[in-house]
Design an enzyme around this catalytic site. Structure first.
Site, short mmCIF file in Angstrom:
data_model
loop_
_atom_site.label_atom_id
_atom_site.label_comp_id
_atom_site.label_asym_id
_atom_site.label_seq_id
_atom_site.Cartn_x
_atom_site.Cartn_y
_atom_site.Cartn_z
N LYS A 189 36.88 51.31 34.85
CA LYS A 189 37.29 50.11 35.56
C LYS A 189 37.80 50.52 36.93
CE LYS A 189 40.32 46.12 35.42
NZ LYS A 189 41.20 45.30 34.59
N LYS A 221 33.10 48.29 34.92
CA LYS A 221 33.55 47.09 35.61
C LYS A 221 33.98 47.42 37.03
CE LYS A 221 37.24 43.74 35.36
NZ LYS A 221 38.43 43.34 34.70
C1 PBG Z 1 43.27 42.46 33.89
C2 PBG Z 1 41.85 42.10 34.10
C3 PBG Z 1 41.26 41.85 35.35
C4 PBG Z 1 39.97 41.42 35.09
C5 PBG Z 1 39.78 41.45 33.70
N1 PBG Z 1 40.97 41.89 33.10
C6 PBG Z 1 41.83 41.85 36.72
C7 PBG Z 1 42.47 43.06 37.25
O1 PBG Z 1 42.32 44.17 36.75
O2 PBG Z 1 43.20 42.89 38.24
C8 PBG Z 1 39.01 41.01 36.16
C9 PBG Z 1 37.88 40.15 35.76
C10 PBG Z 1 37.17 39.49 36.87
O3 PBG Z 1 37.44 39.67 38.07
O4 PBG Z 1 36.28 38.71 36.54
N2 PBG Z 1 43.63 43.53 33.19
#
Ligand code: PBG
Length: 323
Positions: free
Chosen positions: A194, A247
């Site tokens: 991520k 991601k």
């Molecule tokens: C939080 C989380 C995020 C997303 C999914 N879980 C945001 C972040 O890490 O700030 C983002 C999903 C998206 O932008 O569609 N843990």
């Protein structure tokens, strides 16, 4: 010329016969935002076609989406500021509307596959995925909170937990907590690679969960790094992840491909909110064809190697496939 690749493209039937990548509703995971209350269907300005739902209306929405063949859903809670604190304690509170909703959804639609998010940010008064002390995100102290959150979700009946916080050791820690509590059947889809991305904006609007100070670069990955994703994947798989996720998806198709080539567990990709917002905005201006662009984009994520795709386009795309 004795080799003419165009011969394999000369009709619809031949093109279909030699098509290398397939995509269907079985590959889609639909992220949905849940809010406490009744009769709520709130627009999210930066994410058209997506809403904050109260449970009653969400049940209708799920019924409709199930009829299009979408079987897997990822639920996110939009929590009121007054319920947020440093440890995210509302996440394991028995009165938590999110936990109640998981129970009700699984009761109503036993065939559904329901996934949760395991991270502090929707519940944290600091807006970070981990516990913050003097401006630092603490790792090991956070793990204990994630364990509680995951076990509470398992008690409510979740099928898959999705640790999205990027703390070190979280998959092993959550696996053990689930097992000790008798939830050996609950799966872990880890947010393995991520990245600290600029494409999460609309999601943070949806949940009002942006960090109150600083950024997420001490835990989310540097977009410049590729080999590091192999390390993250090795750790997650050895700690017991059932599936590993990349991601965002679109700027990171090389990572999706690499993890698919190097690991035997299924790989998923999260086509995040900012990626969808770009498509919606361009389509709204009439600069691209929405349905064709979405189809091509989801297909390309599959072609890169993703088994499942988390996408806000799930419903529109499933409808389009039905046509
Ligand atoms: C939080 C989380 C995020 C997303 C999914 N879980 C945001 C972040 O890490 O700030 C983002 C999903 C998206 O932008 O569609 N843990």
């Amino acid at each position: 010329m004795n080799i003419r690749p165009r011969r394999n493209r000369k009709s619809i039937a031949i093109r279909a016969m030699v098509e290398e990548t397939k995509i269907g509703t079985e590959h889609l995971i639909y992220p949905l935002f849940l809010k406490d209350g009744t009769n709520v269907k709130e627009k999210i300005a930066s994410l058209p076609n997506n809403y904050r739902w109260s449970l009653d209306l969400l049940l209708n929405e799920l019924e409709e989406c199930l009829s299009y063949g979408i079987m897997t859903y990822d639920l996110f809670p939009a929590v009121e500021d007054s319920l947020k604190d440093k440890t995210g304690s509302y996440s394991w509170n028995e009165d938590n509307f999110y936990l109640k909703a998981i129970r009700k959804i699984k009761e109503t639609f036993p065939e559904i596959v329901l996934m949760s998010d395991v991270a502090l940010d929707p519940y944290s008064s600091d807006g970070h995925d981990g516990l913050v002390e003097n401006g630092k995100i603490l790792n090991d102290e956070t793990l204990l909170l994630l364990n509680k959150m995951a076990v509470a979700q398992a008690q409510a009946g979740i099928d898959i937990v999705g640790p999205s916080d990027m703390m070190d050791g979280r998959v092993g820690s959550i696996r053990e907590a689930l097992d000790v509590n008798g939830f050996t059947d609950v799966s872990i889809m880890s947010y393995t690679a991520k990245y600290a991305s600029a494409f999460y904006g609309p999601f943070r609007d949806a949940l009002n969960s942006a960090p109150k100070s600083g950024d997420k670069k001490t835990y989310q990955m540097n977009p410049a790094n590729k080999r590091e994703a192999l390390l993250e994947a090795e750790l997650d798989v050895s700690e017991g992840a059932d599936m590993i996720m990349v991601k965002p998806a679109l700027c990171y198709l090389d990572i999706v491909h690499m993890l698919k080539e190097n690991f035997t567990v299924p790989v998923t990709a999260y086509n995040v909110s900012g990626e969808c917002a770009m498509i919606y905005a361009a389509a709204e201006k009439g600069w691209i064809n929405y349905e064709l662009a979405v189809s091509e984009l989801l297909l390309s994520i599959r072609r890169a190697g993703a088994d499942g795709i988390l996408t806000y386009f799930a419903k529109d795309f499933a409808k389009y496939l039905k046509k």
